[in-house]
Design an enzyme around this catalytic site. Structure first.
Site, PDB file in Angstrom:
ATOM      1  CG  MET A  77      24.281-122.869   6.199  1.00 35.23           C
ATOM      2  SD  MET A  77      25.933-122.762   5.556  1.00 35.23           S
ATOM      3  CE  MET A  77      25.791-121.446   4.360  1.00 35.23           C
ATOM      4  CD  GLU A 121      -1.149-112.080  10.396  1.00 38.80           C
ATOM      5  OE1 GLU A 121      -0.674-113.225  10.263  1.00 38.80           O
ATOM      6  OE2 GLU A 121      -2.343-111.870  10.678  1.00 38.80           O
ATOM      7  CE  LYS A 175     -13.162-102.990  16.626  1.00 38.86           C
ATOM      8  NZ  LYS A 175     -13.868-104.271  16.505  1.00 38.86           N
ATOM      9  CG  PHE A 228     -10.999-112.651  21.410  1.00 35.47           C
ATOM     10  CD1 PHE A 228     -10.631-113.996  21.375  1.00 35.47           C
ATOM     11  CD2 PHE A 228     -11.272-111.999  20.219  1.00 35.47           C
ATOM     12  CE1 PHE A 228     -10.545-114.672  20.166  1.00 35.47           C
ATOM     13  CE2 PHE A 228     -11.197-112.668  19.008  1.00 35.47           C
ATOM     14  CZ  PHE A 228     -10.831-114.014  18.982  1.00 35.47           C
ATOM     15  CD  GLN A 229      -8.002-112.401  17.558  1.00 35.70           C
ATOM     16  OE1 GLN A 229      -8.365-111.359  17.036  1.00 35.70           O
ATOM     17  NE2 GLN A 229      -7.760-113.509  16.849  1.00 35.70           N
TER      18      GLN A 229
HETATM   19  C1  LIG Z   1      24.121-118.166   6.474  1.00 38.16           C
HETATM   20  C2  LIG Z   1      24.765-116.834   6.667  1.00 38.16           C
HETATM   21  C3  LIG Z   1      26.114-116.682   6.408  1.00 38.16           C
HETATM   22  C4  LIG Z   1      26.727-115.431   6.503  1.00 38.16           C
HETATM   23  N1  LIG Z   1      28.036-115.325   6.148  1.00 38.16           N
HETATM   24  C5  LIG Z   1      28.580-114.075   6.032  1.00 38.16           C
HETATM   25  C6  LIG Z   1      29.885-113.882   5.481  1.00 38.16           C
HETATM   26  O1  LIG Z   1      30.574-114.816   5.097  1.00 38.16           O
HETATM   27  N2  LIG Z   1      30.338-112.622   5.364  1.00 38.16           N
HETATM   28  C7  LIG Z   1      29.600-111.541   5.757  1.00 38.16           C
HETATM   29  O2  LIG Z   1      30.047-110.404   5.580  1.00 38.16           O
HETATM   30  N3  LIG Z   1      28.410-111.695   6.324  1.00 38.16           N
HETATM   31  C8  LIG Z   1      27.866-112.947   6.450  1.00 38.16           C
HETATM   32  N4  LIG Z   1      26.602-113.068   6.968  1.00 38.16           N
HETATM   33  C9  LIG Z   1      25.879-111.864   7.398  1.00 38.16           C
HETATM   34  C10 LIG Z   1      26.220-111.444   8.822  1.00 38.16           C
HETATM   35  O3  LIG Z   1      25.505-112.251   9.715  1.00 38.16           O
HETATM   36  C11 LIG Z   1      25.874-109.960   9.064  1.00 38.16           C
HETATM   37  O4  LIG Z   1      24.532-109.727   8.758  1.00 38.16           O
HETATM   38  C12 LIG Z   1      26.687-109.010   8.210  1.00 38.16           C
HETATM   39  O5  LIG Z   1      28.053-109.365   8.213  1.00 38.16           O
HETATM   40  C13 LIG Z   1      26.545-107.595   8.744  1.00 38.16           C
HETATM   41  O6  LIG Z   1      26.858-106.699   7.740  1.00 38.16           O
HETATM   42  P1  LIG Z   1      27.371-105.239   8.047  1.00 38.16           P
HETATM   43  O7  LIG Z   1      28.543-105.271   8.943  1.00 38.16           O
HETATM   44  O8  LIG Z   1      27.530-104.589   6.722  1.00 38.16           O
HETATM   45  O9  LIG Z   1      26.253-104.574   8.925  1.00 38.16           O
HETATM   46  P2  LIG Z   1      24.772-104.045   8.736  1.00 38.16           P
HETATM   47  O10 LIG Z   1      23.886-104.916   9.522  1.00 38.16           O
HETATM   48  O11 LIG Z   1      24.422-103.780   7.338  1.00 38.16           O
HETATM   49  O12 LIG Z   1      24.923-102.713   9.574  1.00 38.16           O
HETATM   50  C14 LIG Z   1      25.116-101.494   8.985  1.00 38.16           C
HETATM   51  C15 LIG Z   1      26.005-100.595   9.847  1.00 38.16           C
HETATM   52  O13 LIG Z   1      26.055 -99.342   9.190  1.00 38.16           O
HETATM   53  C16 LIG Z   1      25.623 -98.308  10.060  1.00 38.16           C
HETATM   54  N5  LIG Z   1      24.872 -97.334   9.283  1.00 38.16           N
HETATM   55  C17 LIG Z   1      23.613 -97.439   8.806  1.00 38.16           C
HETATM   56  N6  LIG Z   1      23.271 -96.341   8.110  1.00 38.16           N
HETATM   57  C18 LIG Z   1      24.332 -95.515   8.159  1.00 38.16           C
HETATM   58  C19 LIG Z   1      24.609 -94.218   7.631  1.00 38.16           C
HETATM   59  N7  LIG Z   1      23.712 -93.551   6.903  1.00 38.16           N
HETATM   60  N8  LIG Z   1      25.811 -93.652   7.897  1.00 38.16           N
HETATM   61  C20 LIG Z   1      26.732 -94.308   8.642  1.00 38.16           C
HETATM   62  N9  LIG Z   1      26.542 -95.535   9.135  1.00 38.16           N
HETATM   63  C21 LIG Z   1      25.354 -96.137   8.904  1.00 38.16           C
HETATM   64  C22 LIG Z   1      24.788 -98.989  11.111  1.00 38.16           C
HETATM   65  O14 LIG Z   1      24.797 -98.238  12.305  1.00 38.16           O
HETATM   66  C23 LIG Z   1      25.474-100.350  11.241  1.00 38.16           C
HETATM   67  O15 LIG Z   1      26.538-100.293  12.158  1.00 38.16           O
HETATM   68  C24 LIG Z   1      25.979-114.323   6.922  1.00 38.16           C
HETATM   69  C25 LIG Z   1      24.638-114.480   7.230  1.00 38.16           C
HETATM   70  C26 LIG Z   1      24.026-115.705   7.095  1.00 38.16           C
HETATM   71  C27 LIG Z   1      22.568-115.822   7.399  1.00 38.16           C
HETATM   72  C1  LIG Z   2      13.605-119.663  10.448  1.00 41.86           C
HETATM   73  C2  LIG Z   2      14.898-120.359  10.470  1.00 41.86           C
HETATM   74  N1  LIG Z   2      15.015-121.592  11.042  1.00 41.86           N
HETATM   75  C3  LIG Z   2      16.198-122.239  11.040  1.00 41.86           C
HETATM   76  C4  LIG Z   2      17.315-121.679  10.494  1.00 41.86           C
HETATM   77  C5  LIG Z   2      18.645-122.404  10.500  1.00 41.86           C
HETATM   78  N2  LIG Z   2      19.066-122.710   9.118  1.00 41.86           N
HETATM   79  C6  LIG Z   2      19.974-121.969   8.471  1.00 41.86           C
HETATM   80  S1  LIG Z   2      20.241-122.476   6.899  1.00 41.86           S
HETATM   81  C7  LIG Z   2      19.136-123.741   7.071  1.00 41.86           C
HETATM   82  C8  LIG Z   2      18.868-124.679   5.936  1.00 41.86           C
HETATM   83  C9  LIG Z   2      18.312-124.025   4.733  1.00 41.86           C
HETATM   84  O1  LIG Z   2      17.997-125.020   3.800  1.00 41.86           O
HETATM   85  P1  LIG Z   2      17.590-124.654   2.321  1.00 41.86           P
HETATM   86  O2  LIG Z   2      16.612-123.552   2.327  1.00 41.86           O
HETATM   87  O3  LIG Z   2      17.214-125.887   1.597  1.00 41.86           O
HETATM   88  O4  LIG Z   2      18.939-124.035   1.731  1.00 41.86           O
HETATM   89  P2  LIG Z   2      20.325-124.752   1.378  1.00 41.86           P
HETATM   90  O5  LIG Z   2      21.256-124.507   2.504  1.00 41.86           O
HETATM   91  O6  LIG Z   2      20.056-126.204   1.167  1.00 41.86           O
HETATM   92  O7  LIG Z   2      20.754-124.050   0.137  1.00 41.86           O
HETATM   93  C10 LIG Z   2      18.595-123.750   8.361  1.00 41.86           C
HETATM   94  C11 LIG Z   2      17.643-124.741   8.838  1.00 41.86           C
HETATM   95  C12 LIG Z   2      17.161-120.382   9.946  1.00 41.86           C
HETATM   96  N3  LIG Z   2      18.197-119.716   9.424  1.00 41.86           N
HETATM   97  N4  LIG Z   2      15.964-119.775   9.915  1.00 41.86           N
END
Ligand SMILES: Cc1cc2nc3c(=O)[nH]c(=O)nc-3n(C[C@H](O)[C@H](O)[C@H](O)COP(=O)(O)OP(=O)(O)OC[C@H]3O[C@@H](n4cnc5c(N)ncnc54)[C@H](O)[C@@H]3O)c2cc1C
Ligand SMILES: Cc1ncc(C[n+]2csc(CCOP(=O)(O)OP(=O)(O)O)c2C)c(N)n1
Ligand SMILES: [Mg+2]
Lengths: 163, 576
Positions: B479, B50, B162, B112-113
Site C-alpha cells: 500500500m 498485550e 494492587k 517500579f512499573q
Molecule cells: C488502508 C485503508 C484504506 C481505507 N479505504 C477506505 C475506503 O476506500 N472506503 C471506506 O469507506 N473506508 C476506507 N477506510 C476506512 C476509513 O478509514 C474509516 O474507518 C471508515 O470509512 C469509517 O467507516 P464508517 O463511516 O462506517 O464509521 P465507523 O467508524 O464504523 O463509525 C460508526 C458510526 O456509527 C455510529 N453508530 C454506532 N452505533 C450506532 C447505533 N447503534 N445507532 C446509530 N449510530 C451508531 C457512530 O456514532 C459512528 O458515527 C480505509 C482504511 C484503511 C486502513
Molecule cells: C502499525 C502500522 N505501521 C505503519 C502503517 C502504515 N502502513 C499502511 S499499509 C502498510 C504496508 C502493509 O504492508 P503489507 O502488510 O505487506 O500489505 P500489502 O499492502 O503489501 O498488501 C504500512 C506500512 C500502519 N498502517 N500500521
C-alpha cells in the site's frame, strides 16, 4: 467571537484533564478556564471561554457533552447573562503616579488591597473588556504583575445551569 | 458474600457473563491471576504480547457483538495494550480493559512499573477509571461494561491499584443489576418530526443514494436497513466498516465507496440529489475533498452520536438516535406515506448507475500467469460461499479483501478501519474463532502486517484455535509502495521487505501447517486444503504479483468523480 461555555461536571479526579485534553487533542482554543466546586460538593462548575466559527463551537459543545463526566453545559453567551472576571494588579506607584492610579482605581470601581512606598495592589472585577481597559489606562510601564481569574458567568432570570 | 478485590473482579466478570478474558500476567495483577486460577467459569486466554490481547478481544467483540475483555499488568503491560485500545476506539468497539496499577501508596512516586495509564489512554477510550476504594470496585466494573456497550460503543479502561486486590482484605460483594449515570443518557429514540422530514425528503428524491457504515453493524440494524432499502428500491453503498450490513451480492448494492470504492458508488455519490447516511461518520477516506463532496445533495444523517453529525460535512436533516428503532420507525413512515418513490426518475437513475457499473472498475487481469491478489480473494469467496469470517490486516490485501469478498452478512468482515493497525488480523482471527469455534475463520494478511503480531501463532497453538492465514505476499509494504509509485516517482523508500522469513517453516515451528503457493493453478487447491483443516491452523503463503495496485483510487485532495482507474479502464467508453 468569544463563547462562554458553562459546564457542570462530576467532581472526579481527572475531570479537568479530560476537558483540557479534549481542547488540545482537537485543536480548539481555550482563552480561559475556571473551575471550582459548587454548593453540591459532587459537582464542579467550569467556565470556559473559547473562540471559533459556529461550526467549531457546535463541535466543541457536542464533544464536551460526550465526555462521560459532563453532566450538563450551556453556552451562556447565547442568552442574556452576567459575566465577571477578577483581576489583581501590582502597579508601580511612585511620586505623582500614586495619585493618578488611585484616581483610576476609583473610576473603575476597584479596591486597593495593599500599599507599599512604591507599589499598590489593585483589585478589579468586571467584564473582560473593562479589565483590559484598566490595564491600558494604567499603562504597561506601571504594571509589575497581573493576575486574572478568567471569566465566569451566570444566566439572568429563572433559567440556569442546574441538575 | 465477603470477597477480596481480586475475587470481586473475577466474580464481576462471571456475573457479567464474560466467557473469555484475554491477558498477560505481571506483578500488579498477581492477586487477580490467583483469583482466576481458583475458578473455571471465565476462561483466560494467554496471549504473547498485550497488543495481541486487545486485538483478540476486539475480534471477539466484532464477531459476536459482546464486549471484549482484557487484563494486563501495570506499566509496560498497559502501554503495550494502547495500540489495541486506540484501534477499538476508532472503530467504536465495545471493550473493557482491566489494568493493574502500582499500590496506591506509591502512585506518583515513579514506582517500579508505574505508568499513568489513565492519562495515557484518556484520548483513546470512551472513558476510564482509576479505582481508589475496594468497596467501589464492583460498581465501577458494572459502569465500565455499561459504558462500553451502550450508546456509541467503545473501550473503557479500569485501572486497579494492587493493594485493592489484596487477598487478606475482604469486603461485602454485590454486583449491581442495572446502572444509570446522571451524566450519561445516550439517545435512543429519534425525533419523530425529524424522521418525518427525512422520509419526505427521501421520497421526493430523483437521484437518491443510501450510504451506510459501521453503525448499522454495531447497532444490529442490518435487517431494518435491508428492508428499508428494498422497500425504496434505491442504490446503496457501504463504507469499509459497513460491509455486510447490506448483502454484498444484491443488485441494489453498488459496492464500497471512498478512496478505493467502486466507480459506480463514487459517481453515484457525486451525482445524487438526496444522500441518506446512516451509522457512518463521513471519514476523509470516503469524502475525498470536502468542498466537492456530494455537491447536488440534500443530506440526511442518522447517528447515535451527535458529534458525528455535521462534523466534517454539513447535514440538512439530522436524526440523533439508535439505528434499529429509528429505521424501524422510518420503514413505517415510508409505508404509510401517500408519496411513493418516483418510478421514472428512479429508472433513469438506475440506467445511469448501470452505465457506470458496466465499466467494471474492479476488473483485473484474470488471464495473468502470476497470482493476482484479487484472484486469491475471489477464489476464497467462491469456495466459502461468502460465508466465512474474514479478518484482515492493513494494506492492499485489506482493500482487495473488501472489494472481492462479497459479504452478505454483518459481523463477518473484521478489520481495523479507523486506526488502520497492522498486526490486527491474526489476533482478531483468534478472538473470532473463540467466539465461533465451528466457523471458518480466515485472516487475509500481508507479509509486513503479519510480522507485527506474529508471536500470536503461539496463542493459536496453545488454544487450538484453527485459523487460516492467507498471506498475500508481495514482498513490499504494497500500500505504501503504491503511493510511492503514484506520488513519489516510484522511489520505493524503505518499503521493500528484505530478509523475509520462510513463513512455511515459521508456521511449522509453532506447530502449525504451512504451504507456499507460487503458481496460479495451486491457488484453489491450497485454499481447499485450508478449508479441510478443521483442527489445525494453516499458513498459506501466496507469492503474488509484487506490482499489483489497488484501483480505483481517489488520490488525496481529489473528488469522487476524479478517480484513478486501473490501466485500460476508460470511463469515456461507458454506456458504449
Ligand atoms: C488502508 C485503508 C484504506 C481505507 N479505504 C477506505 C475506503 O476506500 N472506503 C471506506 O469507506 N473506508 C476506507 N477506510 C476506512 C476509513 O478509514 C474509516 O474507518 C471508515 O470509512 C469509517 O467507516 P464508517 O463511516 O462506517 O464509521 P465507523 O467508524 O464504523 O463509525 C460508526 C458510526 O456509527 C455510529 N453508530 C454506532 N452505533 C450506532 C447505533 N447503534 N445507532 C446509530 N449510530 C451508531 C457512530 O456514532 C459512528 O458515527 C480505509 C482504511 C484503511 C486502513
Ligand atoms: C502499525 C502500522 N505501521 C505503519 C502503517 C502504515 N502502513 C499502511 S499499509 C502498510 C504496508 C502493509 O504492508 P503489507 O502488510 O505487506 O500489505 P500489502 O499492502 O503489501 O498488501 C504500512 C506500512 C500502519 N498502517 N500500521
Ligand atoms: Mg506486502
Amino acid at each position: 467571537m468569544s463563547h462562554i461555555i458553562s459546564i457542570l461536571i462530576e467532581n472526579e479526579s481527572g475531570a479537568l484533564a479530560r476537558v483540557a485534553g479534549l481542547f488540545s487533542a482537537r485543536g480548539y482554543n481555550i482563552e480561559s478556564l475556571t473551575v471550582a466546586p459548587t454548593q453540591d460538593p459532587t459537582l464542579s462548575r467550569m467556565t470556559l471561554v473559547t473562540t471559533g466559527n459556529p461550526e467549531i463551537i457546535e463541535q466543541i459543545t457536542k464533544q464536551l457533552n460526550k465526555l462521560i463526566d459532563v453532566v450538563k453545559l450551556i453556552d451562556i453567551s447565547e442568552s442574556t447573562h452576567i459575566e465577571r472576571e477578577l483581576m489583581m494588579v501590582k502597579a508601580r506607584a511612585v511620586n505623582g503616579g500614586r495619585e493618578e492610579i488611585m484616581r483610576l482605581t476609583e473610576i473603575f470601581r476597584g479596591n486597593i488591597l495593599d500599599v507599599t512606598p512604591t507599589t499598590y495592589i489593585i483589585e478589579i472585577t468586571g467584564e473582560k473588556s473593562k479589565l483590559d481597559a484598566f490595564l491600558n489606562t494604567v499603562g504597561e510601564d506601571n504594571i509589575i504583575e497581573v493576575v486574572r481569574s478568567g471569566t465566569t458567568g451566570i444566566l439572568r432570570g429563572e433559567r440556569g445551569l442546574i441538575v | 458474600m465477603e470477597l477480596s478485590g481480586g475475587e470481586i473482579l473475577v466474580q464481576c466478570l462471571i456475573d457479567e457473563g464474560v466467557e473469555y478474558i484475554f491477558g498477560y500476567p505481571g506483578g500488579a495483577v498477581l492477586h487477580i491471576y490467583d483469583a482466576l486460577f481458583k475458578q473455571d467459569k471465565v476462561k483466560h486466554i494467554l496471549v504473547r504480547h498485550e497488543q495481541g490481547a486487545t486485538h483478540a478481544a476486539d475480534g471477539y467483540a466484532r464477531s459476536s457483538g459482546k464486549p471484549g475483555v482484557v487484563l494486563v499488568t501495570s506499566g509496560p503491560g498497559a502501554t503495550n495494550a494502547v495500540t489495541g485500545i486506540a484501534t477499538a476506539y476508532m472503530d467504536s468497539i465495545p471493550m473493557v480493559i482491566l489494568s493493574g496499577q502500582v499500590p496506591m501508596a506509591v502512585i506518583g512516586s515513579d514506582a517500579f512499573q508505574e505508568a499513568d495509564i489513565s492519562g495515557i489512554t484518556r484520548p483513546c477510550v470512551k472513558h476510564n477509571f482509576l479505582v481508589k476504594d475496594v468497596t467501589k470496585l464492583a460498581s465501577t466494573i458494572k459502569k465500565a461494561f455499561y459504558l462500553a456497550t451502550t450508546g456509541r460503543p467503545g473501550p473503557v479502561l479500569v485501572d486497579i491499584p494492587k493493594n485493592l486486590t489484596d487477598p487478606r482484605v475482604k469486603v461485602p460483594y454485590e454486583y449491581p443489576k442495572t446502572m444509570t449515570l446522571r451524566s450519561y443518557n445516550p439517545h435512543v429514540k429519534g425525533h419523530r418530526w425529524q424522521m418525518k422530514k427525512a422520509v419526505d425528503c427521501l421520497l421526493e428524491a430523483k437521484r437518491p443514494m443510501i450510504y451506510t457504515g459501521g453503525g448499522i453493524i454495531l447497532g444490529e440494524a442490518s435487517a431494518e436497513l435491508t428492508e428499508l432499502t428494498r422497500l425504496l428500491g434505491y442504490p446503496i453503498t457501504n463504507t469499509l466498516m459497513g460491509l455486510g450490513a447490506y448483502p454484498g451480492t444484491d443488485k441494489q448494492f453498488v459496492g464500497m465507496l471512498g478512496m478505493h470504492g467502486t466507480y459506480e458508488a463514487n459517481m453515484a455519490m457525486h451525482e445524487c440529489d438526496v444522500l441518506f447516511a446512516a451509522g457512518a461518520r463521513f471519514d476523509d477516506r470516503i469524502t475525498g475533498i470536502i468542498a466537492e463532496f456530494c455537491p447536488h445533495a440534500k443530506i440526511i444523517h442518522i447517528d447515535i452520536d451527535p458529534s458525528s453529525i455535521s462534523k466534517n460535512v454539513r447535514v440538512d436533516i439530522p436524526v440523533v438516535g439508535e439505528l434499529k428503532p429509528v429505521l424501524t420507525e422510518m420503514i413505517e413512515l415510508v409505508k404509510s406515506s401517500d408519496r411513493k418513490p418516483d418510478p421514472v426518475a428512479l429508472t433513469n437513475w438506475w440506467k445511469q448507475i448501470d452505465g457506470w457499473r458496466s465499466l467494471d472498475s474492479l476488473g483485473f487481469d484474470r488471464d495473468a500467469d502470476v497470482i493476482k491478489p484479487q484472484y486469491v480473494v475471489e477464489q476464497l469467496w467462491e469456495m466459502t460461499h461468502g460465508d466465512a469470517y474474514i479478518t484482515s490486516d492493513v494494506g492492499q490485501h485489506q482493500m482487495f479483501a473488501a472489494q472481492f469478498y462479497k459479504f452478505d452478512k454483518p459481523r463477518r468482515w473484521i478489520n481495523s478501519g479507523g486506526l488502520g493497525t497492522m498486526g490486527f488480523g491474526m489476533p482478531a482471527a483468534i478472538g473470532t474463532k473463540l467466539a465461533f469455534p465451528d466457523a471458518d475463520v480466515y485472516c487475509i494478511t500481508g507479509e509486513a502486517s503479519i510480522q507485527m503480531c506474529i508471536q500470536e501463532l503461539a496463542t493459536a497453538r496453545q488454544y487450538r484455535t484453527a485459523i487460516k492465514l492467507v498471506n498475500l505476499n508481495n514482498g513490499y509494504m504494497g500500500m505504501v509502495r503504491q503511493w510511492q509509485e503514484f506520488s513519489y516517482g516510484s522511489r520505493y523508500s524503505q518499503t521493500y521487505l528484505e530478509a523475509l522469513p520462510d513463513f512455511v517453516k515459521l508456521a511449522e515451528s509453532y506447530g502449525h501447517l504451512g504451504l507456499r503457493i507460487d503458481k496460479k493453478a495451486d491457488v484453489r487447491p491450497a485454499l481447499e486444503e485450508a478449508q479441510r483443516q478443521k483442527d489445525r491452523t494453516i499458513f498459506l503463503d501466496f507469492h503474488i504479483d509484487p506490482t499489483e495496485n489497488v484501483y480505483p483510487m481517489i488520490e488525496a485532495g481529489k473528488a469522487h468523480n476524479d478517480m484513478r482507474l486501473a490501466p485500460g479502464v476508460n470511463p469515456d467508453a461507458e454506456l458504449a
